[in-house]
Design a protein around this motif. Structure first.
Motif, PDB file in Angstrom:
ATOM      1  N   LEU A  48      16.804   9.589  -8.589  1.00  0.00           N
ATOM      2  CA  LEU A  48      16.473   8.528  -7.634  1.00  0.00           C
ATOM      3  C   LEU A  48      15.217   8.877  -6.841  1.00  0.00           C
ATOM      4  N   LEU A  49      15.116  10.125  -6.409  1.00  0.00           N
ATOM      5  CA  LEU A  49      13.938  10.565  -5.667  1.00  0.00           C
ATOM      6  C   LEU A  49      12.681  10.442  -6.523  1.00  0.00           C
ATOM      7  N   ILE A  50      12.775  10.825  -7.792  1.00  0.00           N
ATOM      8  CA  ILE A  50      11.620  10.738  -8.683  1.00  0.00           C
ATOM      9  C   ILE A  50      11.222   9.285  -8.925  1.00  0.00           C
ATOM     10  N   VAL A  51      12.208   8.407  -9.100  1.00  0.00           N
ATOM     11  CA  VAL A  51      11.910   6.987  -9.329  1.00  0.00           C
ATOM     12  C   VAL A  51      11.249   6.372  -8.099  1.00  0.00           C
ATOM     13  N   VAL A  52      11.727   6.713  -6.905  1.00  0.00           N
ATOM     14  CA  VAL A  52      11.140   6.146  -5.687  1.00  0.00           C
ATOM     15  C   VAL A  52       9.710   6.636  -5.505  1.00  0.00           C
ATOM     16  N   ILE A  53       9.471   7.925  -5.717  1.00  0.00           N
ATOM     17  CA  ILE A  53       8.107   8.439  -5.572  1.00  0.00           C
ATOM     18  C   ILE A  53       7.196   7.833  -6.641  1.00  0.00           C
ATOM     19  N   ALA A  54       7.709   7.673  -7.871  1.00  0.00           N
ATOM     20  CA  ALA A  54       6.909   7.029  -8.916  1.00  0.00           C
ATOM     21  C   ALA A  54       6.613   5.576  -8.547  1.00  0.00           C
ATOM     22  N   GLY A  55       7.587   4.905  -7.942  1.00  0.00           N
ATOM     23  CA  GLY A  55       7.356   3.525  -7.492  1.00  0.00           C
ATOM     24  C   GLY A  55       6.282   3.453  -6.423  1.00  0.00           C
ATOM     25  N   LEU A  56       6.339   4.398  -5.475  1.00  0.00           N
ATOM     26  CA  LEU A  56       5.298   4.420  -4.433  1.00  0.00           C
ATOM     27  C   LEU A  56       3.920   4.691  -5.032  1.00  0.00           C
ATOM     28  N   ALA A  57       3.859   5.596  -5.997  1.00  0.00           N
ATOM     29  CA  ALA A  57       2.579   5.892  -6.645  1.00  0.00           C
ATOM     30  C   ALA A  57       2.067   4.679  -7.409  1.00  0.00           C
ATOM     31  N   THR A  58       2.974   3.966  -8.077  1.00  0.00           N
ATOM     32  CA  THR A  58       2.576   2.768  -8.814  1.00  0.00           C
ATOM     33  C   THR A  58       2.054   1.697  -7.868  1.00  0.00           C
ATOM     34  N   VAL A  59       2.732   1.514  -6.746  1.00  0.00           N
ATOM     35  CA  VAL A  59       2.273   0.524  -5.761  1.00  0.00           C
ATOM     36  C   VAL A  59       0.876   0.889  -5.271  1.00  0.00           C
ATOM     37  N   ARG A  60       0.642   2.169  -5.042  1.00  0.00           N
ATOM     38  CA  ARG A  60      -0.661   2.614  -4.543  1.00  0.00           C
ATOM     39  C   ARG A  60      -1.747   2.392  -5.590  1.00  0.00           C
ATOM     40  N   LEU A  61      -1.421   2.631  -6.862  1.00  0.00           N
ATOM     41  CA  LEU A  61      -2.430   2.478  -7.917  1.00  0.00           C
ATOM     42  C   LEU A  61      -2.708   1.023  -8.256  1.00  0.00           C
ATOM     43  N   VAL A  62      -1.683   0.179  -8.241  1.00  0.00           N
ATOM     44  CA  VAL A  62      -1.832  -1.205  -8.677  1.00  0.00           C
ATOM     45  C   VAL A  62      -2.390  -2.090  -7.567  1.00  0.00           C
ATOM     46  N   THR A  63      -2.034  -1.822  -6.347  1.00  0.00           N
ATOM     47  CA  THR A  63      -2.471  -2.673  -5.238  1.00  0.00           C
ATOM     48  C   THR A  63      -3.530  -1.941  -4.405  1.00  0.00           C
ATOM     49  N   ASP A  64      -4.005  -2.637  -3.400  1.00  0.00           N
ATOM     50  CA  ASP A  64      -4.999  -2.039  -2.510  1.00  0.00           C
ATOM     51  C   ASP A  64      -4.343  -1.340  -1.320  1.00  0.00           C
ATOM     52  N   VAL A  65      -3.023  -1.179  -1.373  1.00  0.00           N
ATOM     53  CA  VAL A  65      -2.309  -0.517  -0.275  1.00  0.00           C
ATOM     54  C   VAL A  65      -2.609   0.976  -0.333  1.00  0.00           C
ATOM     55  N   ASP A  66      -2.990   1.513   0.802  1.00  0.00           N
ATOM     56  CA  ASP A  66      -3.264   2.943   0.864  1.00  0.00           C
ATOM     57  C   ASP A  66      -2.092   3.632   1.560  1.00  0.00           C
ATOM     58  N   LEU A  67      -1.310   4.396   0.788  1.00  0.00           N
ATOM     59  CA  LEU A  67      -0.152   5.088   1.343  1.00  0.00           C
ATOM     60  C   LEU A  67      -0.564   6.435   1.909  1.00  0.00           C
ATOM     61  N   ASP A  68      -0.024   6.741   3.070  1.00  0.00           N
ATOM     62  CA  ASP A  68      -0.215   8.068   3.640  1.00  0.00           C
ATOM     63  C   ASP A  68       0.922   8.941   3.106  1.00  0.00           C
ATOM     64  N   TRP A  69       0.612   9.805   2.132  1.00  0.00           N
ATOM     65  CA  TRP A  69       1.635  10.591   1.456  1.00  0.00           C
ATOM     66  C   TRP A  69       2.334  11.558   2.400  1.00  0.00           C
ATOM     67  N   SER A  70       1.670  11.966   3.457  1.00  0.00           N
ATOM     68  CA  SER A  70       2.309  12.887   4.409  1.00  0.00           C
ATOM     69  C   SER A  70       3.430  12.189   5.176  1.00  0.00           C
ATOM     70  N   ILE A  71       3.429  10.871   5.147  1.00  0.00           N
ATOM     71  CA  ILE A  71       4.517  10.114   5.781  1.00  0.00           C
ATOM     72  C   ILE A  71       5.469   9.553   4.714  1.00  0.00           C
ATOM     73  N   ALA A  72       4.919   9.060   3.613  1.00  0.00           N
ATOM     74  CA  ALA A  72       5.726   8.389   2.597  1.00  0.00           C
ATOM     75  C   ALA A  72       6.729   9.334   1.928  1.00  0.00           C
ATOM     76  N   VAL A  73       6.317  10.542   1.591  1.00  0.00           N
ATOM     77  CA  VAL A  73       7.224  11.468   0.894  1.00  0.00           C
ATOM     78  C   VAL A  73       8.365  11.938   1.798  1.00  0.00           C
ATOM     79  N   PRO A  74       8.081  12.379   3.044  1.00  0.00           N
ATOM     80  CA  PRO A  74       9.223  12.764   3.898  1.00  0.00           C
ATOM     81  C   PRO A  74      10.180  11.609   4.187  1.00  0.00           C
ATOM     82  N   VAL A  75       9.640  10.413   4.384  1.00  0.00           N
ATOM     83  CA  VAL A  75      10.512   9.258   4.623  1.00  0.00           C
ATOM     84  C   VAL A  75      11.363   8.996   3.382  1.00  0.00           C
TER      85      VAL A  75
END
Length: 105
Positions: A48-75
């Protein structure tokens, strides 16, 4: 004169010695092992953790949303931990109810 004659005690011919172990004792039988059924919780949570992180990475690559990984991964890790707590509590209460109504044990 024998020891028995001197003490005043005599043994009759039909007496038999006492057995050393009057009744054979039954060995305690080990309980039947209870096998855990279902998927392994740590494996499910890791997946589940791997799927969620992969989903966040996909969202970052496909869209113009810039994720702050220092916040996204701990959350994400905290969210998966909370899910684990909820699943554990649910499993515990379900197991307790099953054990209360189990008539075989």
């Amino acid at each position: 004169m024998s020891q028995d004659e001197r003490s005043g005690y005599t043994m009759s011919e039909d007496t038999t010695p006492l057995p050393t172990d009057p009744q054979p004792r039954a060995e305690p039988q080990p309980e039947e092992p209870q096998w855990v059924t279902g998927p392994s919780s740590p494996t499910v949570l890791a997946g589940l953790l791997i799927v969620v992180i992969a989903g966040l990475a996909t969202v970052r690559l496909v869209t113009d949303v810039d994720l702050d990984w220092s916040i996204a991964v701990p959350v994400t890790v905290i969210a998966v931990g909370l899910i684990a707590v909820v699943l554990g509590a649910t499993s515990f209460t379900r197991h307790s109810r099953t054990a209360e109504h189990d008539t075989t044990s």
